[in-house]
Write an enzyme that holds these catalytic residues in place. Structure first.
Site, PDB file in Angstrom:
ATOM      1  N   GLU A 182     -31.987 -36.716 -39.531  1.00  0.00           N
ATOM      2  CA  GLU A 182     -32.510 -35.835 -38.476  1.00  0.00           C
ATOM      3  C   GLU A 182     -33.473 -34.788 -39.037  1.00  0.00           C
ATOM      4  O   GLU A 182     -33.643 -33.713 -38.460  1.00  0.00           O
ATOM      5  CB  GLU A 182     -31.351 -35.185 -37.720  1.00  0.00           C
ATOM      6  CG  GLU A 182     -30.503 -36.194 -36.972  1.00  0.00           C
ATOM      7  CD  GLU A 182     -30.056 -35.733 -35.603  1.00  0.00           C
ATOM      8  OE1 GLU A 182     -30.517 -34.687 -35.123  1.00  0.00           O
ATOM      9  OE2 GLU A 182     -29.240 -36.452 -34.996  1.00  0.00           O
ATOM     10  N   ARG A 190     -42.717 -23.795 -27.886  1.00  0.00           N
ATOM     11  CA  ARG A 190     -41.989 -22.719 -28.560  1.00  0.00           C
ATOM     12  C   ARG A 190     -42.321 -21.365 -27.937  1.00  0.00           C
ATOM     13  O   ARG A 190     -41.568 -20.405 -28.075  1.00  0.00           O
ATOM     14  CB  ARG A 190     -42.325 -22.713 -30.049  1.00  0.00           C
ATOM     15  CG  ARG A 190     -41.924 -23.987 -30.783  1.00  0.00           C
ATOM     16  CD  ARG A 190     -42.281 -23.921 -32.255  1.00  0.00           C
ATOM     17  NE  ARG A 190     -41.962 -25.150 -32.959  1.00  0.00           N
ATOM     18  CZ  ARG A 190     -40.784 -25.455 -33.471  1.00  0.00           C
ATOM     19  NH1 ARG A 190     -39.788 -24.607 -33.344  1.00  0.00           N
ATOM     20  NH2 ARG A 190     -40.581 -26.595 -34.110  1.00  0.00           N
ATOM     21  N   LYS A 214     -28.785 -28.540 -27.905  1.00  0.00           N
ATOM     22  CA  LYS A 214     -30.124 -28.357 -28.463  1.00  0.00           C
ATOM     23  C   LYS A 214     -30.776 -29.710 -28.733  1.00  0.00           C
ATOM     24  O   LYS A 214     -30.139 -30.606 -29.312  1.00  0.00           O
ATOM     25  CB  LYS A 214     -30.058 -27.574 -29.781  1.00  0.00           C
ATOM     26  CG  LYS A 214     -31.405 -27.473 -30.512  1.00  0.00           C
ATOM     27  CD  LYS A 214     -31.228 -26.965 -31.942  1.00  0.00           C
ATOM     28  CE  LYS A 214     -32.557 -26.996 -32.693  1.00  0.00           C
ATOM     29  NZ  LYS A 214     -32.396 -26.729 -34.139  1.00  0.00           N
ATOM     30  N   GLU A 252     -30.603 -18.871 -38.973  1.00  0.00           N
ATOM     31  CA  GLU A 252     -29.990 -20.173 -39.224  1.00  0.00           C
ATOM     32  C   GLU A 252     -30.095 -20.440 -40.725  1.00  0.00           C
ATOM     33  O   GLU A 252     -31.206 -20.575 -41.248  1.00  0.00           O
ATOM     34  CB  GLU A 252     -30.699 -21.290 -38.455  1.00  0.00           C
ATOM     35  CG  GLU A 252     -30.118 -22.668 -38.756  1.00  0.00           C
ATOM     36  CD  GLU A 252     -30.880 -23.802 -38.072  1.00  0.00           C
ATOM     37  OE1 GLU A 252     -30.227 -24.720 -37.556  1.00  0.00           O
ATOM     38  OE2 GLU A 252     -32.127 -23.742 -38.060  1.00  0.00           O
ATOM     39  N   TRP A 253     -28.951 -20.494 -41.398  1.00  0.00           N
ATOM     40  CA  TRP A 253     -28.989 -20.851 -42.811  1.00  0.00           C
ATOM     41  C   TRP A 253     -28.951 -22.370 -42.929  1.00  0.00           C
ATOM     42  O   TRP A 253     -27.954 -22.998 -42.603  1.00  0.00           O
ATOM     43  CB  TRP A 253     -27.835 -20.240 -43.595  1.00  0.00           C
ATOM     44  CG  TRP A 253     -27.933 -20.579 -45.072  1.00  0.00           C
ATOM     45  CD1 TRP A 253     -29.063 -20.935 -45.755  1.00  0.00           C
ATOM     46  CD2 TRP A 253     -26.867 -20.605 -46.019  1.00  0.00           C
ATOM     47  NE1 TRP A 253     -28.773 -21.183 -47.074  1.00  0.00           N
ATOM     48  CE2 TRP A 253     -27.435 -20.982 -47.267  1.00  0.00           C
ATOM     49  CE3 TRP A 253     -25.508 -20.346 -45.946  1.00  0.00           C
ATOM     50  CZ2 TRP A 253     -26.661 -21.115 -48.427  1.00  0.00           C
ATOM     51  CZ3 TRP A 253     -24.739 -20.466 -47.105  1.00  0.00           C
ATOM     52  CH2 TRP A 253     -25.327 -20.853 -48.319  1.00  0.00           C
ATOM     53  N   ARG A 254     -30.054 -22.941 -43.395  1.00  0.00           N
ATOM     54  CA  ARG A 254     -30.169 -24.377 -43.599  1.00  0.00           C
ATOM     55  C   ARG A 254     -29.635 -24.722 -44.988  1.00  0.00           C
ATOM     56  O   ARG A 254     -30.363 -24.806 -45.958  1.00  0.00           O
ATOM     57  CB  ARG A 254     -31.626 -24.801 -43.432  1.00  0.00           C
ATOM     58  CG  ARG A 254     -32.079 -24.926 -41.979  1.00  0.00           C
ATOM     59  CD  ARG A 254     -31.542 -26.206 -41.342  1.00  0.00           C
ATOM     60  NE  ARG A 254     -31.959 -27.342 -42.144  1.00  0.00           N
ATOM     61  CZ  ARG A 254     -33.149 -27.950 -42.017  1.00  0.00           C
ATOM     62  NH1 ARG A 254     -34.011 -27.540 -41.111  1.00  0.00           N
ATOM     63  NH2 ARG A 254     -33.476 -28.976 -42.786  1.00  0.00           N
ATOM     64  N   SER A 256     -38.805 -24.338 -41.162  1.00  0.00           N
ATOM     65  CA  SER A 256     -37.801 -25.379 -41.358  1.00  0.00           C
ATOM     66  C   SER A 256     -38.114 -26.624 -40.550  1.00  0.00           C
ATOM     67  O   SER A 256     -37.433 -27.642 -40.680  1.00  0.00           O
ATOM     68  CB  SER A 256     -36.406 -24.855 -40.967  1.00  0.00           C
ATOM     69  OG  SER A 256     -36.371 -24.500 -39.600  1.00  0.00           O
ATOM     70  N   GLN A 259     -43.435 -24.482 -36.358  1.00  0.00           N
ATOM     71  CA  GLN A 259     -42.871 -23.144 -36.212  1.00  0.00           C
ATOM     72  C   GLN A 259     -43.946 -22.077 -36.434  1.00  0.00           C
ATOM     73  O   GLN A 259     -44.744 -22.168 -37.356  1.00  0.00           O
ATOM     74  CB  GLN A 259     -41.722 -22.927 -37.196  1.00  0.00           C
ATOM     75  CG  GLN A 259     -40.412 -23.541 -36.750  1.00  0.00           C
ATOM     76  CD  GLN A 259     -39.283 -23.270 -37.731  1.00  0.00           C
ATOM     77  OE1 GLN A 259     -39.453 -22.592 -38.732  1.00  0.00           O
ATOM     78  NE2 GLN A 259     -38.123 -23.829 -37.436  1.00  0.00           N
ATOM     79  N   ARG A 307     -28.483 -29.890 -42.005  1.00  0.00           N
ATOM     80  CA  ARG A 307     -29.284 -30.869 -41.290  1.00  0.00           C
ATOM     81  C   ARG A 307     -29.342 -32.144 -42.119  1.00  0.00           C
ATOM     82  O   ARG A 307     -29.777 -32.130 -43.260  1.00  0.00           O
ATOM     83  CB  ARG A 307     -30.696 -30.320 -41.043  1.00  0.00           C
ATOM     84  CG  ARG A 307     -31.612 -31.253 -40.260  1.00  0.00           C
ATOM     85  CD  ARG A 307     -31.163 -31.417 -38.809  1.00  0.00           C
ATOM     86  NE  ARG A 307     -31.175 -30.153 -38.096  1.00  0.00           N
ATOM     87  CZ  ARG A 307     -30.106 -29.681 -37.457  1.00  0.00           C
ATOM     88  NH1 ARG A 307     -28.961 -30.351 -37.457  1.00  0.00           N
ATOM     89  NH2 ARG A 307     -30.158 -28.527 -36.821  1.00  0.00           N
ATOM     90  N   HIS A 364     -32.299 -34.192 -33.214  1.00  0.00           N
ATOM     91  CA  HIS A 364     -33.698 -34.024 -33.629  1.00  0.00           C
ATOM     92  C   HIS A 364     -34.333 -35.391 -33.799  1.00  0.00           C
ATOM     93  O   HIS A 364     -33.844 -36.214 -34.569  1.00  0.00           O
ATOM     94  CB  HIS A 364     -33.773 -33.245 -34.942  1.00  0.00           C
ATOM     95  CG  HIS A 364     -33.133 -31.898 -34.869  1.00  0.00           C
ATOM     96  ND1 HIS A 364     -31.764 -31.734 -34.867  1.00  0.00           N
ATOM     97  CD2 HIS A 364     -33.672 -30.649 -34.770  1.00  0.00           C
ATOM     98  CE1 HIS A 364     -31.485 -30.435 -34.775  1.00  0.00           C
ATOM     99  NE2 HIS A 364     -32.627 -29.767 -34.714  1.00  0.00           N
TER     100      HIS A 364
END
Length: 254
Positions: free
Chosen positions: A87, A214, A171, A47-49, A233, A237, A83, A144
């Site tokens: 959020e 997770r 999601k 996932e490129w943020r 991110s 995590q 993002r 989120h």
């Protein structure tokens, strides 16, 4: 209905949960450095943020980086995400600019999936999904909540709403204040997955309390989990290699 989503050679919703690794960087050089470092990491897609980028609305600059990312990552699916600050992201953005950016990325054909936030409104979400699908791109519709964990019914309702709008992958991520909130998230995941979903779903509880979600989310119906590479991110995590080892070990007994 078959609850599978195929992205390049990756099938989400089948077998072991897929691990997504975020790519974070303020400059082109930082972004590409992270991508190159992934060769030693166990993961399924990135996932490129882009909201972390120093100029995250410069479409020509972003598309040039995406071309280089594709070259580095070869056949690995790329999820493109801006993002918003509300959020948990790094930048504020108007709805108009948000749609323009995502539209430009969609028509570039350089990504495989795109994230659109549920609370941007039904009209924007639907327009983005229609455009993405017209270009063969899958859509993660997301929400989120960094402040709390909504009630189980509300979590299920939001996931159902995402699905009704046409999300390929609904999601939701929530912030638990205690372990009971984690159980709420997992119970909502199970109800959605077993009773209402026609697609794979992605759910997680963030922060220290939520780490277990997770790892074990798949047993309640979540098809994707997020593991960190160089930087996380979102809070909670786990490094991707450790996450992969844990999940793989669990599957030896099931």
């Amino acid at each position: 209905m078959d609850k599978l989503v195929k992205v390049r050679d990756l099938i989400i919703g089948d077998g072991i949960p897929k691990i997504c690794v975020p790519i974070i960087g303020k400059t082109r050089e930082e972004v590409l450095e992270v991508a190159k470092s992934l060769s030693d990491i166990n993961y399924d897609f990135v996932e490129w943020r882009v909201d972390w980028l120093d100029n995250p609305l410069d479409l020509p600059y972003i598309t040039e980086i995406l071309k280089e990312l594709r070259s580095i990552l070869n056949n690995v699916p790329i999820l493109f995400t801006f993002r918003t600050a509300i959020e948990g992201g790094e930048e504020e953005i108007t709805k108009e600019d948000y749609y323009k950016l995502n539209y430009g990325i969609i028509i570039s054909g350089l990504v495989d999936m795109i994230d659109v936030e549920l609370f941007m409104g039904d009209e924007l979400v639907t327009a983005t999904i229609e455009e993405a699908h017209a270009h063969g791109i899958k859509v993660v519709v997301s929400n989120h909540d960094f402040e709390r964990t909504p009630a189980k019914k509300e979590i299920v309702n939001r996931l159902q709403r995402m699905q009704s709008l046409g999300a390929d992958l609904p999601k939701i991520a929530v912030m638990p204040v205690d372990k009971t909130d984690v159980l709420t998230l997992l119970a909502a995941t199970e109800e959605m997955a077993s009773t209402y979903s026609s697609t794979p779903i992605i759910t997680m509880a963030m922060g220290r309390n939520g780490v277990i979600s997770r790892i074990c989310g798949e047993f309640f119906g979540s098809a994707v989990t997020f593991g960190s590479a160089s930087h996380a991110s979102a809070p909670g995590q786990i490094p991707a290699n450790e996450l992969s080892n844990i999940i793989t070990k669990m599957h030896e007994f099931f």
